[in-house]
Enzyme design. Structure first.
Site, mmCIF file in Angstrom:
data_model
loop_
_atom_site.group_PDB
_atom_site.id
_atom_site.type_symbol
_atom_site.label_atom_id
_atom_site.label_comp_id
_atom_site.label_asym_id
_atom_site.label_seq_id
_atom_site.Cartn_x
_atom_site.Cartn_y
_atom_site.Cartn_z
ATOM 1 C CE LYS A 1 31.794 20.108 32.819
ATOM 2 N NZ LYS A 1 30.689 19.301 31.859
ATOM 3 C CE LYS B 1 29.641 22.648 21.821
ATOM 4 N NZ LYS B 1 28.876 22.023 23.087
ATOM 5 C CE LYS C 1 26.754 27.230 29.402
ATOM 6 N NZ LYS C 1 26.697 26.035 29.379
HETATM 7 P P1 TYM Z 1 27.321 19.857 31.753
HETATM 8 O O1 TYM Z 1 28.309 18.810 31.946
HETATM 9 O O2 TYM Z 1 27.620 20.902 30.728
HETATM 10 O O3 TYM Z 1 26.779 20.523 32.778
HETATM 11 C C1 TYM Z 1 26.182 19.750 34.099
HETATM 12 C C2 TYM Z 1 25.529 20.371 34.848
HETATM 13 O O4 TYM Z 1 25.720 21.601 35.387
HETATM 14 C C3 TYM Z 1 24.897 22.576 34.893
HETATM 15 N N1 TYM Z 1 25.923 23.891 34.731
HETATM 16 C C4 TYM Z 1 25.348 25.164 35.153
HETATM 17 N N2 TYM Z 1 24.422 25.369 36.272
HETATM 18 C C5 TYM Z 1 24.505 26.683 36.521
HETATM 19 N N3 TYM Z 1 25.353 27.633 36.060
HETATM 20 C C6 TYM Z 1 26.083 27.369 35.209
HETATM 21 N N4 TYM Z 1 27.163 28.215 34.688
HETATM 22 C C7 TYM Z 1 26.363 25.807 34.748
HETATM 23 N N5 TYM Z 1 27.024 25.375 33.907
HETATM 24 C C8 TYM Z 1 26.700 23.945 33.777
HETATM 25 C C9 TYM Z 1 24.142 21.919 33.642
HETATM 26 O O5 TYM Z 1 23.052 22.740 33.490
HETATM 27 C C10 TYM Z 1 24.062 20.609 33.989
HETATM 28 O O6 TYM Z 1 22.964 20.274 34.763
HETATM 29 N N6 TYM Z 1 23.915 17.696 28.409
HETATM 30 C C11 TYM Z 1 24.410 17.861 29.707
HETATM 31 C C12 TYM Z 1 24.772 16.516 30.361
HETATM 32 C C13 TYM Z 1 23.774 15.491 30.221
HETATM 33 C C14 TYM Z 1 22.545 15.311 31.094
HETATM 34 C C15 TYM Z 1 21.774 14.290 30.447
HETATM 35 C C16 TYM Z 1 22.056 16.067 31.846
HETATM 36 C C17 TYM Z 1 23.652 14.538 29.315
HETATM 37 N N7 TYM Z 1 22.412 13.848 29.324
HETATM 38 C C18 TYM Z 1 20.388 13.876 30.942
HETATM 39 C C19 TYM Z 1 20.709 15.891 32.422
HETATM 40 C C20 TYM Z 1 19.931 14.912 32.069
HETATM 41 C C21 TYM Z 1 25.542 18.845 30.039
HETATM 42 O O7 TYM Z 1 26.345 18.969 29.089
HETATM 43 O O8 TYM Z 1 26.043 19.107 31.198
#
Ligand code: TYM
Length: 333
Positions: free
Chosen positions: A199, A113, A196
């Site tokens: 979004k 970031k 990967k």
């Molecule tokens: P976020 O919003 O980026 O993504 C949500 C979930 O999707 C998974 N993910 C993927 N899995 C496989 N391949 C990919 N290309 C891929 N892109 C995203 C992420 O691993 C995630 O499980 N920090 C977290 C949100 C969060 C969170 C938490 C998660 C906040 N607090 C507590 C678990 C527990 C995030 O930004 O996910």
């Protein structure tokens, strides 16, 4: 026996994609019967990039709608917005006292970031893993279904839990562990082969749950391939393996078996494979897209889901915070 506690969250920063679905949401759906599940929209986490206030409601509603359309049952789980649970920022504050600047600066997602948005390296970004630990520990969760990109954050959550336990009382917070049901989908790659699926990066190489059939077809037909293997049973480059993983989760097993055999015999035709995958993926995404679009318009239904979810999540959070305050010594009356 009481059910194991599960927590996971998704940031409300854009349209959900196949990585979110196969890396996370599909596991939520699998876990909802046998576990005590808390799934939430990480709207506080989304504030690190200062989204336009006008967009927040719609972004949060979309994440809720897409989760429910994917099969998550709000009657079985607590589905809520992070910002509806004031105990989360309270625990975040407590954990911040146990988190060190040096270790936070070393986190790879923070370093990324800093590189990508040097003009906005705020304290919320630095302490992102602490807030995430608070999300998990507030319910004293033991399992966290997430994709590979969140592993390091989870390790930090374990560290903060242990530090709290060591300082204030053993075994209060269990060590949360990553949960996954399919090793192949923990990291879905972007269709251009560059890292990967995410979004915000390269929207043309990302398949969203809201993409129309034709858009899905176009994106898959443009996915990166090459001239094909030159010797039998060759190892697959990661961008080819990614197409096979997507096929494995959306096509019939005999279809995947046929193209795998073609690959191993060096007579794979990627054009045919992509055409097949495009149809199967369009069929897979269509019902989710349609249900989500409908639900997203039903604001009363979404608000009910969020309110019920917050009520369930607050009951569990309040119990944890009351204990934590006592352990720290913040109980004066
Ligand atoms: P976020 O919003 O980026 O993504 C949500 C979930 O999707 C998974 N993910 C993927 N899995 C496989 N391949 C990919 N290309 C891929 N892109 C995203 C992420 O691993 C995630 O499980 N920090 C977290 C949100 C969060 C969170 C938490 C998660 C906040 N607090 C507590 C678990 C527990 C995030 O930004 O996910």
């Amino acid at each position: 026996m009481s059910k194991e506690v599960v927590v996971s969250g998704i940031r409300s920063t854009g349209y959900l994609h196949l990585g979110n679905y196969f890396g996370a949401i599909q596991n939520y759906v699998k876990m909802q019967d046998e576990h005590n599940c808390y799934f939430f929209v990480a709207d506080y986490h989304s504030l690190t990039t200062h989204p336009d206030p006008k967009d927040l409601r719609q972004n949060v509603y979309r994440v809720v709608a897409e989760n429910v359309a994917s099969g998550l049952d709000p009657e079985k789980v607590a589905l809520y917005a992070q910002s509806d649970i004031p105990e989360i920022p309270e625990l975040y504050l407590m954990l911040n006292m146990l988190a060190y600047k040096g270790e936070l600066e070393k986190v790879p997602t923070f370093k990324d970031k800093v590189r990508l948005q040097p003009e906005n390296v705020n304290a919320g970004l630095l302490t992102y893993p602490v807030l995430m630990a608070a999300d998990i520990l507030i319910h004293r969760a033991v399992k966290v279904p997430v994709g590979k990109d969140q592993e390091q954050h989870l390790e930090m959550a374990r560290n903060f839990a242990n530090r709290f336990n060591t300082r204030y009382g053993a075994d209060f917070f269990p060590e949360p562990q990553v949960y996954r049901s399919n090793q192949d989908t923990v990291k879905i790659l972007s269709l251009d082969g560059n890292g990967k699926m995410s979004k915000s990066e390269n929207v043309n190489a990302t398949i969203y749950l809201s993409d129309e059939d034709d858009v899905i077809r176009k994106k898959i037909m443009k996915a990166k391939t090459d001239a094909g293997p030159t010797e039998p049973n060759a190892e697959m480059p990661d961008y080819i393996r990614n197409l096979f993983v997507l096929m494995q989760v959306s096509s019939a097993p005999e279809v995947t078996a046929k193209f795998t055999a073609d690959y191993n015999n060096c007579n794979i035709r990627y054009g045919d494979m992509k055409k097949q995958l495009a149809e199967d993926m369009a069929n897979f995404v269509r019902p989710i897209r349609e249900r989500a679009a409908e639900l997203q318009q039903d604001h009363a239904a979404i608000q009910r889901i969020l309110k019920d979810g917050a009520e369930k999540a607050r009951a569990s959070s309040a119990a944890t915070i009351a204990e934590a305050r006592k352990m720290i010594g913040i109980n004066y009356y």
